[in-house]
Motif scaffolding. Structure first.
Motif, mmCIF file in Angstrom:
data_model
loop_
_atom_site.group_PDB
_atom_site.id
_atom_site.type_symbol
_atom_site.label_atom_id
_atom_site.label_comp_id
_atom_site.label_asym_id
_atom_site.label_seq_id
_atom_site.Cartn_x
_atom_site.Cartn_y
_atom_site.Cartn_z
ATOM 1 N N LEU A 1 34.538 54.247 40.017
ATOM 2 C CA LEU A 1 32.862 54.210 40.340
ATOM 3 C C LEU A 1 32.516 52.351 40.433
ATOM 4 O O LEU A 1 31.779 52.719 41.547
ATOM 5 N N ALA A 2 33.155 52.119 40.552
ATOM 6 C CA ALA A 2 33.185 50.902 42.028
ATOM 7 C C ALA A 2 33.261 50.817 43.156
ATOM 8 O O ALA A 2 32.450 50.481 44.426
ATOM 9 N N GLU A 3 34.340 51.888 43.354
ATOM 10 C CA GLU A 3 34.366 52.705 45.090
ATOM 11 C C GLU A 3 32.761 53.052 45.698
ATOM 12 O O GLU A 3 32.704 52.397 47.583
ATOM 13 N N THR A 4 31.963 53.552 45.189
ATOM 14 C CA THR A 4 30.730 53.599 45.987
ATOM 15 C C THR A 4 29.950 52.244 45.775
ATOM 16 O O THR A 4 27.999 52.227 45.570
ATOM 17 N N CYS A 5 29.720 51.667 45.054
ATOM 18 C CA CYS A 5 28.723 50.665 44.459
ATOM 19 C C CYS A 5 28.615 49.121 45.284
ATOM 20 O O CYS A 5 27.636 48.166 45.454
ATOM 21 N N PHE B 1 30.402 46.463 45.588
ATOM 22 C CA PHE B 1 30.477 45.079 45.911
ATOM 23 C C PHE B 1 31.671 43.846 46.283
ATOM 24 O O PHE B 1 32.353 44.239 47.628
ATOM 25 N N GLU B 2 30.551 43.316 46.377
ATOM 26 C CA GLU B 2 31.464 42.279 47.157
ATOM 27 C C GLU B 2 32.930 41.296 46.669
ATOM 28 O O GLU B 2 33.866 41.819 47.276
ATOM 29 N N SER B 3 32.879 41.561 45.832
ATOM 30 C CA SER B 3 34.201 41.421 44.746
ATOM 31 C C SER B 3 34.761 42.284 43.548
ATOM 32 O O SER B 3 33.756 42.385 42.667
ATOM 33 N N VAL B 4 35.377 43.254 43.641
ATOM 34 C CA VAL B 4 35.492 44.656 43.210
ATOM 35 C C VAL B 4 36.764 44.062 41.544
ATOM 36 O O VAL B 4 35.833 44.169 40.673
#
Length: 143
Positions: free
Chosen positions: A82-86, A88-91
């Motif tokens: 899910l984080a791949e498309t967010c 985020f600066e730091s996954v």
């Protein structure tokens, strides 16, 4: 593939074939497709690529909870996907924080808060150890 099969090498001809195959609706919608094949292809890709909505992707990420019986590793993998498309600066930090925020055990959350240098790896190790201890406790309770 058609341009290769028809042995069309000229970029202007490739562009015309591409727009012809795309159809009249696309031709009307995308009027500025440049004069060469590369530009036309970029414009078509730009138009047809789904629009990213980072706020929505982050909303979905933040609403994700560990399902009953789901392993720590499966949950981590699901969050990482899910984080791949967010964007985020730091996954790693976001996943660690999501683990913390969705933790159902108040005692375990308190234990995590005592850690001054809590990384995702450390959090995962602690969660695995907690699960292992719970499993051993269940086995001992049935004997």
């Amino acid at each position: 593939m058609y341009t290769v099969a028809a042995n069309i090498k000229d970029d202007a001809q490739k562009r015309v074939v591409l727009l012809y195959v795309a159809g009249p609706l696309v031709q009307k919608t995308l009027q500025d497709t440049g004069t060469d094949f590369k530009t036309a292809l970029e414009k078509l890709d730009e138009y047809f690529q789904p629009q990213k909505n980072v706020i929505y992707k982050r909303y979905v990420f933040k609403r994700t909870h560990r399902t009953p019986g789901e392993s720590v590793d499966n949950y981590k993998t699901r969050l990482r996907t899910l984080a791949e498309t967010c964007e985020f600066e730091s996954v790693e930090n976001e996943i660690r924080d999501q683990f913390f925020m969705t933790c159902s055990s108040r005692a375990f959350r308190t234990k995590l808060l005592r850690e001054t240098d809590l990384t995702l790896a450390k959090h995962i190790a602690m969660a695995r150890a907690k699960k292992l201890a719970e499993n051993k406790h269940q086995v001992l309770g049935t004997q």
